[in-house]
Structure formats: C-alpha cells, structure tokens
Write a protein that holds these residues in place. Structure first.
Motif, PDB file in Angstrom:
ATOM      1  N   ALA A 199      52.211 -19.285  41.622  1.00  0.00           N
ATOM      2  CA  ALA A 199      52.128 -20.040  42.873  1.00  0.00           C
ATOM      3  C   ALA A 199      50.881 -19.671  43.653  1.00  0.00           C
ATOM      4  N   LEU A 200      50.528 -18.389  43.625  1.00  0.00           N
ATOM      5  CA  LEU A 200      49.306 -17.946  44.298  1.00  0.00           C
ATOM      6  C   LEU A 200      48.074 -18.531  43.621  1.00  0.00           C
ATOM      7  N   ALA A 201      48.023 -18.438  42.312  1.00  0.00           N
ATOM      8  CA  ALA A 201      46.874 -18.976  41.570  1.00  0.00           C
ATOM      9  C   ALA A 201      46.740 -20.478  41.755  1.00  0.00           C
ATOM     10  N   ASP A 202      47.860 -21.177  41.897  1.00  0.00           N
ATOM     11  CA  ASP A 202      47.842 -22.634  42.059  1.00  0.00           C
ATOM     12  C   ASP A 202      47.508 -23.076  43.480  1.00  0.00           C
ATOM     13  N   GLY A 203      47.436 -22.116  44.402  1.00  0.00           N
ATOM     14  CA  GLY A 203      47.124 -22.463  45.785  1.00  0.00           C
ATOM     15  C   GLY A 203      48.335 -22.807  46.633  1.00  0.00           C
ATOM     16  N   ASP A 204      49.535 -22.598  46.094  1.00  0.00           N
ATOM     17  CA  ASP A 204      50.752 -22.863  46.870  1.00  0.00           C
ATOM     18  C   ASP A 204      51.062 -21.725  47.839  1.00  0.00           C
ATOM     19  N   LEU A 205      50.460 -20.578  47.617  1.00  0.00           N
ATOM     20  CA  LEU A 205      50.574 -19.426  48.511  1.00  0.00           C
ATOM     21  C   LEU A 205      49.180 -18.961  48.898  1.00  0.00           C
ATOM     22  N   HIS A 206      49.077 -18.306  50.054  1.00  0.00           N
ATOM     23  CA  HIS A 206      47.823 -17.657  50.431  1.00  0.00           C
ATOM     24  C   HIS A 206      47.792 -16.213  49.936  1.00  0.00           C
ATOM     25  N   ALA A 207      48.974 -15.590  49.850  1.00  0.00           N
ATOM     26  CA  ALA A 207      49.070 -14.189  49.423  1.00  0.00           C
ATOM     27  C   ALA A 207      50.471 -13.956  48.881  1.00  0.00           C
ATOM     28  N   ASN A 208      50.624 -12.872  48.127  1.00  0.00           N
ATOM     29  CA  ASN A 208      51.979 -12.443  47.783  1.00  0.00           C
ATOM     30  C   ASN A 208      52.088 -10.936  47.925  1.00  0.00           C
ATOM     31  N   SER A 209      53.326 -10.482  48.084  1.00  0.00           N
ATOM     32  CA  SER A 209      53.596  -9.061  48.280  1.00  0.00           C
ATOM     33  C   SER A 209      54.909  -8.739  47.587  1.00  0.00           C
ATOM     34  N   PHE A 210      54.804  -8.316  46.311  1.00  0.00           N
ATOM     35  CA  PHE A 210      56.033  -8.057  45.549  1.00  0.00           C
ATOM     36  C   PHE A 210      55.821  -7.147  44.355  1.00  0.00           C
ATOM     37  N   GLN A 211      54.570  -6.887  43.955  1.00  0.00           N
ATOM     38  CA  GLN A 211      54.302  -6.271  42.665  1.00  0.00           C
ATOM     39  C   GLN A 211      53.437  -5.016  42.803  1.00  0.00           C
ATOM     40  N   HIS A 212      53.526  -4.154  41.788  1.00  0.00           N
ATOM     41  CA  HIS A 212      52.638  -2.992  41.770  1.00  0.00           C
ATOM     42  C   HIS A 212      51.377  -3.322  40.955  1.00  0.00           C
ATOM     43  N   PRO A 263      52.377   5.964  39.166  1.00  0.00           N
ATOM     44  CA  PRO A 263      51.305   5.100  39.697  1.00  0.00           C
ATOM     45  C   PRO A 263      51.747   3.668  39.978  1.00  0.00           C
ATOM     46  N   TYR A 264      52.788   3.517  40.786  1.00  0.00           N
ATOM     47  CA  TYR A 264      53.350   2.183  40.945  1.00  0.00           C
ATOM     48  C   TYR A 264      53.471   1.743  42.399  1.00  0.00           C
ATOM     49  N   VAL A 265      52.493   2.069  43.214  1.00  0.00           N
ATOM     50  CA  VAL A 265      52.493   1.581  44.590  1.00  0.00           C
ATOM     51  C   VAL A 265      52.287   0.066  44.571  1.00  0.00           C
ATOM     52  N   ASN A 266      53.055  -0.650  45.380  1.00  0.00           N
ATOM     53  CA  ASN A 266      52.947  -2.109  45.437  1.00  0.00           C
ATOM     54  C   ASN A 266      51.700  -2.535  46.222  1.00  0.00           C
ATOM     55  N   VAL A 267      51.319  -3.796  46.034  1.00  0.00           N
ATOM     56  CA  VAL A 267      50.072  -4.285  46.630  1.00  0.00           C
ATOM     57  C   VAL A 267      50.252  -5.688  47.203  1.00  0.00           C
ATOM     58  N   ILE A 268      49.354  -6.046  48.087  1.00  0.00           N
ATOM     59  CA  ILE A 268      49.196  -7.433  48.532  1.00  0.00           C
ATOM     60  C   ILE A 268      48.117  -8.064  47.659  1.00  0.00           C
ATOM     61  N   ALA A 269      48.393  -9.252  47.144  1.00  0.00           N
ATOM     62  CA  ALA A 269      47.428  -9.941  46.286  1.00  0.00           C
ATOM     63  C   ALA A 269      47.048 -11.284  46.881  1.00  0.00           C
ATOM     64  N   VAL A 270      45.792 -11.674  46.665  1.00  0.00           N
ATOM     65  CA  VAL A 270      45.281 -12.972  47.105  1.00  0.00           C
ATOM     66  C   VAL A 270      44.380 -13.535  46.011  1.00  0.00           C
ATOM     67  N   ARG A 271      43.997 -14.789  46.148  1.00  0.00           N
ATOM     68  CA  ARG A 271      42.989 -15.339  45.244  1.00  0.00           C
ATOM     69  C   ARG A 271      41.650 -14.663  45.513  1.00  0.00           C
ATOM     70  N   VAL A 272      40.867 -14.495  44.485  1.00  0.00           N
ATOM     71  CA  VAL A 272      39.557 -13.855  44.626  1.00  0.00           C
ATOM     72  C   VAL A 272      38.736 -14.557  45.706  1.00  0.00           C
ATOM     73  N   ALA A 273      38.845 -15.871  45.779  1.00  0.00           N
ATOM     74  CA  ALA A 273      38.062 -16.649  46.752  1.00  0.00           C
ATOM     75  C   ALA A 273      38.440 -16.320  48.197  1.00  0.00           C
ATOM     76  N   ASP A 274      39.616 -15.723  48.402  1.00  0.00           N
ATOM     77  CA  ASP A 274      40.093 -15.448  49.764  1.00  0.00           C
ATOM     78  C   ASP A 274      39.995 -13.982  50.167  1.00  0.00           C
ATOM     79  N   LYS A 275      39.397 -13.151  49.338  1.00  0.00           N
ATOM     80  CA  LYS A 275      39.447 -11.711  49.612  1.00  0.00           C
ATOM     81  C   LYS A 275      38.685 -11.295  50.870  1.00  0.00           C
ATOM     82  N   ASP A 276      37.835 -12.163  51.390  1.00  0.00           N
ATOM     83  CA  ASP A 276      37.111 -11.855  52.625  1.00  0.00           C
ATOM     84  C   ASP A 276      37.511 -12.781  53.774  1.00  0.00           C
ATOM     85  N   ALA A 277      38.610 -13.490  53.617  1.00  0.00           N
ATOM     86  CA  ALA A 277      39.051 -14.449  54.632  1.00  0.00           C
ATOM     87  C   ALA A 277      39.450 -13.751  55.926  1.00  0.00           C
TER      88      ALA A 277
END
Length: 258
Positions: free
Chosen positions: A64-77, A213-227
């Motif tokens: 969903a994030l890659a498709d542009g349906d989300l701006h970010a996700n927060s669920f995974q390490h 080594p399993y701290v979770n992260v916020i992920a975004v599309r590469v194009a949005d990393k400086d938004a």
C-alpha cells in the motif's frame, strides 16, 4: 484597533489552515495502532492530520505504501523491511526507529521450555524474517542450533541441531495466538500477543534477549524521505509524551527504541 486585531486573527487562522497537511499512516492492530493514536494527537497540534489505517497482516502495508495509498507505515522491524525490499523491489526506506517488541514463547501445555517433550510441535511465523527471528530465539534458549553463516535469514532447513526433534509449524503471524490450543508452544510477535491479551513479560515461558536487532521503524517512499510532513511526523513520534505513554501503557512489553 479592534478591527486590526480581528483582521490579524483571521489571517492567522487562514495561515494555520494553509499549513495543515493530511497524511495516511498504516499500522497493525495493537500497540502500533495505540501509539499512533497518541502521535496523531501530538501531530494535530503541529498542523499535521493523520488518518490511521489498520492492516491485519505484514504484507499489505508495504504494498500500500509503494502504491501510494499510504504516506508512511509503522509496523515492521528493519530486517523485515530489508527482506521486503530485496524480494519485491519496493522503493521505500526507513526514516527512524520506533519501538521494540521482545518476542515471546508461549504455551498452554508446559510451564517451561525444559518440559517440552520429544517431537513437540512449536509454531513460528511463516514469513522468512520473523520465522528466522523465532528460530534465533529458540536457539538462544538452547533448544536448537542454527547455521550461523546464514545470519538473520534462516528457516527450519537451517536448523543444524534439534535434540528434542521439534516439529516446526509455520503459520501466518496473526494466527499464532490461536495456535496455542493445537501446538505445544508458539513463538509470537508481541503486537499480536498483546492483541490476544498476552504479555511477553508475564505470560511467556521465555522471552527474547534485549540485544536482538529488531527495533521497529517508520517507513516511507524514497521520494518522500525529505518531505516537510515527515519531519512533523517524526517530531510528533519522538516526543516525551509518547515515550511516557509507551512506558505506562505496556509495562515493559513494548519499549521505546529512540
């Protein structure tokens, strides 16, 4: 004078409205969703409106994030995200840590790992990253040995020693709590454990070590990393109010990773 003040107030109102942004953030049910609800409250004060969408599995939020349906996700390490990017070619990236969920081993049939009988059935997640994580927990507790050369990317085929002849039952991570009636033990991701009313600190028969080594992260599309909205999202997450909420709400079952 009063007219000038009124005009200034209206101008400020429209200025604030102009600065307001709306984003969609994907989470899994349980702690990630609860934490993001608190982040949403903090972010709203900074002019960022967050719509939270919950997903019941680990696969769809990245798609969903890659498709542009989300701006970010927060669920995974990070290891899971790395594996998803390698397998699916997603142009997404982690932009900061969130929380850590120590993985627990649970059972309705035994009170300790020593009580597991020969040929015991142990359920683990069926995705490569979390399945490997579960096996590493079992190895850390001395139940099995695994091929160290494989690092974090291991599966049942990489178990080199299995003195109890454990049978590994691979299931979707969300189904693991429900497997406890059918297996001897289950290694469950903490977000799904908590959703099922299980606390790894008090209900597990063994728990993952703190240095995993399993701290979770916020992920975004590469194009949005400086938004600009992302900077607001991160400032809202890395807030003392959020850290206090995590400590109070989860009592050590979930810990802040920043």
């Amino acid at each position: 004078m009063k007219k000038l003040i009124a005009v200034a107030a209206v101008a400020a109102l429209f200025s604030t409205a102009a600065l307001a942004e709306n984003i969609k953030v994907g989470v899994t049910p349980g702690p990630h969703a609860q934490i993001m609800e608190k982040v949403k409250e903090v972010a709203a004060k900074k002019g960022l409106e967050i719509e939270i969408l919950e997903f019941s599995d680990y696969v769809v939020p990245n798609q969903a994030l890659a498709d542009g349906d989300l701006h970010a996700n927060s669920f995974q390490h990070q290891p899971y995200l790395d594996n998803q990017i390698a397998d699916r070619g997603y142009e997404i990236v982690s932009v900061g840590p969130t929380v850590n969920f120590p993985m627990g081993i649970y059972s309705k049939k035994v009170k300790s790992l020593d009580e597991l009988a020969d040929g015991a059935k142990v359920a683990i997640p069926n995705d490569p990253t979390n399945g490997g994580r579960a096996l590493l927990v079992l190895a850390d507790k001395g139940l099995i040995k695994v091929d160290a050369a494989k690092g974090l990317k291991i599966g049942p085929a990489d178990v080199t020693e299995n003195p109890k002849n454990i049978e590994f039952v691979e299931l979707d991570a969300a189904q693991l709590p429900r497997s406890l009636d059918d297996v001897d033990a289950s290694v469950i991701n903490t977000n799904y454990a908590i959703e099922a009313g299980l606390n790894p600190k008090t209900d597990s028969i063994a728990i993952e070590g703190e240095k995993a080594p399993y701290v979770n992260v916020i992920a975004v599309r590469v194009a949005d990393k400086d938004a600009a909205w992302l900077k607001t999202l991160l400032k809202s997450y890395y807030n003392d109010e959020i850290k206090a909420f995590v400590a109070e709400e989860f009592k050590g079952a979930v810990v802040a990773g920043w």
